[in-house]
Motif scaffolding. Structure first.
Motif, short mmCIF file in Angstrom:
data_model
loop_
_atom_site.label_atom_id
_atom_site.label_comp_id
_atom_site.label_asym_id
_atom_site.label_seq_id
_atom_site.Cartn_x
_atom_site.Cartn_y
_atom_site.Cartn_z
N LEU A 117 39.41 -6.73 15.64
CA LEU A 117 40.13 -6.68 16.88
C LEU A 117 40.11 -5.29 17.30
O LEU A 117 40.06 -4.27 16.37
CB LEU A 117 41.65 -7.23 16.45
N ARG A 118 40.31 -5.17 18.60
CA ARG A 118 40.44 -3.71 19.31
C ARG A 118 42.08 -3.26 19.14
O ARG A 118 42.14 -2.11 18.88
CB ARG A 118 39.99 -3.77 20.47
N GLY A 119 42.84 -4.44 19.32
CA GLY A 119 44.12 -3.92 19.05
C GLY A 119 45.14 -5.20 19.47
O GLY A 119 44.48 -6.35 19.74
N VAL A 120 46.50 -4.84 19.36
CA VAL A 120 47.39 -6.02 19.57
C VAL A 120 48.42 -5.37 20.81
O VAL A 120 48.75 -4.41 20.81
CB VAL A 120 48.13 -6.30 18.22
N ALA A 121 48.51 -6.49 21.71
CA ALA A 121 49.29 -5.99 22.88
C ALA A 121 50.37 -6.91 23.23
O ALA A 121 50.40 -8.21 22.78
CB ALA A 121 48.50 -6.08 24.25
N LEU B 175 45.99 -10.60 20.89
CA LEU B 175 45.07 -10.13 19.90
C LEU B 175 44.05 -9.90 20.83
O LEU B 175 43.36 -10.75 21.30
CB LEU B 175 44.76 -10.86 18.79
N ILE B 176 43.63 -8.58 20.80
CA ILE B 176 42.58 -7.93 21.80
C ILE B 176 41.26 -8.02 20.93
O ILE B 176 41.25 -7.37 19.99
CB ILE B 176 42.78 -6.76 22.35
N TYR B 177 40.28 -8.85 21.42
CA TYR B 177 39.12 -9.00 20.46
C TYR B 177 37.98 -7.76 21.05
O TYR B 177 38.05 -7.43 21.93
CB TYR B 177 38.54 -10.18 20.68
N ASP B 178 37.46 -7.19 19.68
CA ASP B 178 36.36 -6.36 19.96
C ASP B 178 34.97 -7.00 19.73
O ASP B 178 34.49 -7.09 18.55
CB ASP B 178 36.62 -5.04 18.98
N LEU B 179 34.44 -7.29 20.95
CA LEU B 179 32.99 -8.10 20.59
C LEU B 179 31.95 -7.08 19.81
O LEU B 179 30.91 -7.75 19.43
CB LEU B 179 32.48 -8.72 21.95
N GLU B 180 31.96 -5.86 20.25
CA GLU B 180 31.03 -5.03 19.47
C GLU B 180 31.25 -4.99 17.92
O GLU B 180 30.10 -4.48 17.49
CB GLU B 180 31.16 -3.54 20.01
N ARG B 181 32.14 -5.60 17.43
CA ARG B 181 32.27 -5.62 16.09
C ARG B 181 32.25 -7.19 15.80
O ARG B 181 32.43 -7.21 14.38
CB ARG B 181 33.33 -5.08 15.65
N PHE B 182 31.98 -7.94 16.45
CA PHE B 182 31.86 -9.37 16.29
C PHE B 182 30.68 -9.71 14.99
O PHE B 182 31.23 -10.48 14.00
CB PHE B 182 31.65 -10.29 17.15
#
Length: 162
Positions: A121-125, A133-140
């Motif tokens: 996750l990139r973060g929670v908003a 829940l904001i997903y971070d595709l760079e870390r998928f």
């Protein structure tokens, strides 16, 4: 006075198993209706297979598996999100897009502040109607998964060329 545009982020908010997730709008290429996914031999377990989008063979990532959710057969009612990572365009199978939401960047909480183990996750908003829940595709994908996917896609292209 309104915050400057640069201090705000626009997110595509979508559902998977009634949980809301988001991706930054600038990385989302488009939303499509679900289609049949062709298995990719030699692909890592996190890859469902591939689809052809206007002549491009794109990997379909298993978001449910990464999130520890129950597996589900892809149904025509579901949607596909085509999104850009630094290395490639990828496809995520989702239940449905809910909205495009705008929020202040300062309103996004770091995942480590919420709970351990949220490295994808990139973060929670906080939006007016609940959390996203904001997903971070760079870390998928892990480095090993990226390498295995590259090999599987190269093999698929070689097979198609024959």
């Amino acid at each position: 006075m309104n915050s400057p545009v640069k201090d705000r982020i626009r997110m595509v908010v979508f559902l998977v198993e009634r949980q809301r997730y988001g991706l930054p709008l600038e990385i989302v290429e488009r939303i499509l209706r679900a289609v049949e996914v062709t298995p990719l031999p030699q692909a890592p377990e996190i890859v469902l297979g591939a689809i052809d989008v206007e002549g491009r063979v794109l990997p379909v990532l298993n978001l449910r598996r990464r999130l520890g959710l129950p597996e589900r057969t892809i149904e025509p009612i579901q949607q596909l999100v085509l999104a850009q990572t630094a290395r490639r365009t990828v496809v995520l199978v989702i239940d449905e897009v809910v909205e495009v939401a705008e929020m202040p960047e300062t309103g996004i909480v770091e995942p480590a502040q919420v709970a351990p183990g949220l490295e994808h996750l990139r973060g929670v908003a906080q939006l007016a109607d609940g959390l996203v829940l904001i997903y971070d595709l760079e870390r998928f994908l892990s480095l090993e998964e990226e390498c295995a996917l590259d090999r599987a896609l190269e093999e698929e292209e070689a097979t198609d060329a024959r």
